[in-house]
Design a protein around this motif. Structure first.
Motif, PDB file in Angstrom:
ATOM      1  N   HIS A   1      -4.171  -9.831 -16.260  1.00  0.00           N
ATOM      2  CA  HIS A   1      -2.922 -10.435 -16.742  1.00  0.00           C
ATOM      3  C   HIS A   1      -2.666  -9.944 -18.167  1.00  0.00           C
ATOM      4  O   HIS A   1      -3.572  -9.963 -18.998  1.00  0.00           O
ATOM      5  CB  HIS A   1      -3.015 -11.954 -16.704  1.00  0.00           C
ATOM      6  CG  HIS A   1      -1.679 -12.634 -16.832  1.00  0.00           C
ATOM      7  ND1 HIS A   1      -0.876 -12.479 -17.943  1.00  0.00           N
ATOM      8  CD2 HIS A   1      -0.982 -13.423 -15.990  1.00  0.00           C
ATOM      9  CE1 HIS A   1       0.243 -13.155 -17.779  1.00  0.00           C
ATOM     10  NE2 HIS A   1       0.209 -13.737 -16.594  1.00  0.00           N
ATOM     11  N   SER A   2      -1.446  -9.527 -18.413  1.00  0.00           N
ATOM     12  CA  SER A   2      -1.105  -8.943 -19.716  1.00  0.00           C
ATOM     13  C   SER A   2      -0.941 -10.000 -20.805  1.00  0.00           C
ATOM     14  O   SER A   2      -0.770  -9.651 -21.982  1.00  0.00           O
ATOM     15  CB  SER A   2       0.204  -8.158 -19.588  1.00  0.00           C
ATOM     16  OG  SER A   2       1.262  -9.042 -19.241  1.00  0.00           O
TER      17      SER A   2
ATOM     18  N   VAL B   1       1.596 -11.722 -21.088  1.00  0.00           N
ATOM     19  CA  VAL B   1       3.041 -11.802 -21.335  1.00  0.00           C
ATOM     20  C   VAL B   1       3.684 -12.379 -20.084  1.00  0.00           C
ATOM     21  O   VAL B   1       3.552 -11.809 -18.996  1.00  0.00           O
ATOM     22  CB  VAL B   1       3.648 -10.417 -21.623  1.00  0.00           C
ATOM     23  CG1 VAL B   1       5.134 -10.548 -21.914  1.00  0.00           C
ATOM     24  CG2 VAL B   1       2.929  -9.741 -22.771  1.00  0.00           C
ATOM     25  N   ASP B   2       4.342 -13.520 -20.240  1.00  0.00           N
ATOM     26  CA  ASP B   2       5.039 -14.099 -19.095  1.00  0.00           C
ATOM     27  C   ASP B   2       6.137 -13.161 -18.642  1.00  0.00           C
ATOM     28  O   ASP B   2       6.695 -12.415 -19.439  1.00  0.00           O
ATOM     29  CB  ASP B   2       5.667 -15.441 -19.481  1.00  0.00           C
ATOM     30  CG  ASP B   2       4.614 -16.533 -19.583  1.00  0.00           C
ATOM     31  OD1 ASP B   2       3.511 -16.336 -19.022  1.00  0.00           O
ATOM     32  OD2 ASP B   2       4.897 -17.557 -20.234  1.00  0.00           O
ATOM     33  N   ARG B   3       6.434 -13.253 -17.387  1.00  0.00           N
ATOM     34  CA  ARG B   3       7.510 -12.406 -16.882  1.00  0.00           C
ATOM     35  C   ARG B   3       8.849 -12.927 -17.404  1.00  0.00           C
ATOM     36  O   ARG B   3       9.114 -14.127 -17.388  1.00  0.00           O
ATOM     37  CB  ARG B   3       7.494 -12.373 -15.361  1.00  0.00           C
ATOM     38  CG  ARG B   3       6.208 -11.710 -14.875  1.00  0.00           C
ATOM     39  CD  ARG B   3       6.226 -11.444 -13.416  1.00  0.00           C
ATOM     40  NE  ARG B   3       6.586 -12.637 -12.681  1.00  0.00           N
ATOM     41  CZ  ARG B   3       7.071 -12.622 -11.459  1.00  0.00           C
ATOM     42  NH1 ARG B   3       7.264 -11.475 -10.839  1.00  0.00           N
ATOM     43  NH2 ARG B   3       7.364 -13.729 -10.841  1.00  0.00           N
TER      44      ARG B   3
ATOM     45  N   THR C   1       6.743  -2.806 -18.748  1.00  0.00           N
ATOM     46  CA  THR C   1       6.830  -3.233 -20.149  1.00  0.00           C
ATOM     47  C   THR C   1       5.782  -2.432 -20.920  1.00  0.00           C
ATOM     48  O   THR C   1       4.834  -1.901 -20.316  1.00  0.00           O
ATOM     49  CB  THR C   1       6.489  -4.728 -20.302  1.00  0.00           C
ATOM     50  OG1 THR C   1       5.114  -4.921 -19.899  1.00  0.00           O
ATOM     51  CG2 THR C   1       7.383  -5.623 -19.458  1.00  0.00           C
TER      52      THR C   1
ATOM     53  N   GLY D   1       6.514  -7.952 -16.959  1.00  0.00           N
ATOM     54  CA  GLY D   1       5.457  -8.820 -17.469  1.00  0.00           C
ATOM     55  C   GLY D   1       4.499  -9.157 -16.341  1.00  0.00           C
ATOM     56  O   GLY D   1       4.549  -8.569 -15.273  1.00  0.00           O
TER      57      GLY D   1
ATOM     58  N   ARG E   1      -2.477  -9.022 -28.206  1.00  0.00           N
ATOM     59  CA  ARG E   1      -2.349 -10.043 -27.151  1.00  0.00           C
ATOM     60  C   ARG E   1      -3.664 -10.197 -26.410  1.00  0.00           C
ATOM     61  O   ARG E   1      -4.548  -9.345 -26.506  1.00  0.00           O
ATOM     62  CB  ARG E   1      -1.261  -9.632 -26.153  1.00  0.00           C
ATOM     63  CG  ARG E   1       0.117  -9.603 -26.778  1.00  0.00           C
ATOM     64  CD  ARG E   1       1.138  -9.254 -25.714  1.00  0.00           C
ATOM     65  NE  ARG E   1       2.474  -9.145 -26.259  1.00  0.00           N
ATOM     66  CZ  ARG E   1       3.285 -10.181 -26.476  1.00  0.00           C
ATOM     67  NH1 ARG E   1       2.885 -11.413 -26.211  1.00  0.00           N
ATOM     68  NH2 ARG E   1       4.495  -9.990 -26.959  1.00  0.00           N
TER      69      ARG E   1
ATOM     70  N   GLU F   1       3.365  -3.514 -22.603  1.00  0.00           N
ATOM     71  CA  GLU F   1       2.046  -4.128 -22.383  1.00  0.00           C
ATOM     72  C   GLU F   1       1.450  -3.685 -21.046  1.00  0.00           C
ATOM     73  O   GLU F   1       0.252  -3.362 -20.959  1.00  0.00           O
ATOM     74  CB  GLU F   1       2.149  -5.664 -22.423  1.00  0.00           C
ATOM     75  CG  GLU F   1       2.429  -6.239 -23.805  1.00  0.00           C
ATOM     76  CD  GLU F   1       3.920  -6.237 -24.160  1.00  0.00           C
ATOM     77  OE1 GLU F   1       4.755  -5.831 -23.299  1.00  0.00           O
ATOM     78  OE2 GLU F   1       4.271  -6.645 -25.289  1.00  0.00           O
TER      79      GLU F   1
END
Ligand code: ADP
Ligand code: MG
Length: 344
Positions: free
Chosen positions: A183-184, A186-188, A272, A298, A327, A274
């Motif tokens: 998981h990056s 970063v929320d989608r 993205t 994301g 992050r 990220e």
């Protein structure tokens, strides 16, 4: 969780997802009336509705009750006499990460309501009903992949889905390889509106070409249309990926995943910075291949990694990603699991 074939399902193409060993569990007891009452350990509020007269899903509070209402409505439309239940939802599926917690919820709620009503639907019909529930609850015109994977998953296997015939073919995942999700952090964002826009662009391309869906287009047809070009090339990659997996050719399978990511980034433009960073770190660290998974914007990436390497690579990637982006990455290994089932 999708291994390859993103944004192909709604153009009647191919994709290769798997059900993973994360799950939504609905535990319930029957009620004498038709009231459906549900709580969730992952979301706030109490959902309460009359299954004899389910409300418009878009108006339900708390918001996650939209999915419950949509499933209840669609079951009623299909002639299932509703029965009430008191339900609690417990989930280990990350929410909003592109791993389809919404599909898992829809399918689990459908199974519970069917059981409570002592009714049955064929697995494909459960998936189609859950997909229609997603449309009704969110307005997002999603394809069938998530719900069908959730229903039809097979332990140890990926599923090659033909999104025209809606047939699923289990493909054994070779031994010695792990599926790593990261998981990056970063929320989608923008996923609903951008998803709908991409889908419309693909439909317009199919109309221009005079084909039913981009599944019927060939590369020469779409040379100058990056969105359609992604779908056509992704279909070819999904089929080649299933073949490579079957023959244990992880080098080829991984290369196809990396090519898929490049196409999603450059042609379909749903990546993205990220997600690109994570894919790059995983590839440089020795993954067979890596790509964003879910619709993009994301969420998570997925990589195929040699068993012996996977834990070290997960740890190194998390450190390097933190240094590069500031992050926090969350890596976890997933295994292919069986799809939805009921237990007494
Ligand atoms: P994804 O499907 O990628 O996880 P979505 O935005 O499509 O992301 O779906 C997330 C939504 O699904 C949540 O906001 C919530 O409304 C609902 N949901 C998912 N899991 C649960 C759960 N365990 N309990 C209640 N609602 C859930
Ligand atoms: Mg979803």
């Amino acid at each position: 969780m999708n291994l390859i074939g993103d944004h192909t399902d709604y153009q009647e193409g191919w994709c290769v997802p798997m059900a993973i060993d994360r799950e939504v569990v609905v535990t319930w007891t029957a009620r004498p009336d038709a009231i459906v009452r549900a709580t969730s350990d992952g979301q706030p509020g109490v959902v309460e509705l009359d299954a004899n007269d389910p409300p418009d899903p878009r108006t339900v509070e708390p918001r996650w009750g939209s999915y419950v209402a949509a499933v209840a409505r669609l079951l009623q439309d299909r002639g299932v006499t509703p029965r009430g239940l008191d339900a609690s939802v417990h989930s280990t599926v990350p929410v909003g990460a592109g791993l389809s917690s919404s599909a898992a919820l829809e399918v689990a709620v459908a199974c519970a309501l069917l059981d409570a009503a002592d009714a049955e639907l064929a697995p494909l019909d459960v998936a189609l009903l859950a997909q229609a529930a997603e449309h009704a609850a969110t307005g997002v015109p999603c394809g069938i992949m998530d719900q069908l994977a959730s229903v039809s998953g097979r332990a140890g296997h990926a599923l090659l889905i033909d999104c025209r015939s809606l047939t699923t073919t289990p493909v054994l995942i070779p031994t010695g390889v792990a599926v790593l999700v990261v998981h990056s952090g970063v929320d989608r964002a923008l996923v609903d509106s951008e998803y709908a826009a991409r889908r419309e662009a693909c439909e317009a391309a199919a109309r221009r070409l005079g084909v039913l869906a981009l599944r019927d287009a060939v590369p020469a047809d779409v040379r100058d249309d990056p969105f359609a070009r992604h779908v056509v090339s992704e279909n070819a990659r999904a089929l080649a990926f299933a073949d490579a997996l079957r023959s244990g050719d992880l080098r080829t399978a991984g290369g196809l995943m990396s090519a898929s990511h490049a196409s999603l980034r450059d042609d379909f433009r749903v990546s993205t910075p990220e997600l690109d960073t994570l894919v790059d770190l995983l590839e440089r660290g020795g993954a067979h291949g890596a790509r964003l998974t879910g619709a993009g914007f994301g969420g998570c990436v997925v990589a195929l990694v040699a068993d012996a390497r996977v834990h070290a690579l997960a740890a190194e990637t998390a450190v390097d990603y933190g240094a590069a982006t500031g992050r926090t990455a969350t890596p976890f290994v997933v295994r292919a699991a069986d799809g939805a089932r009921s237990e007494v």
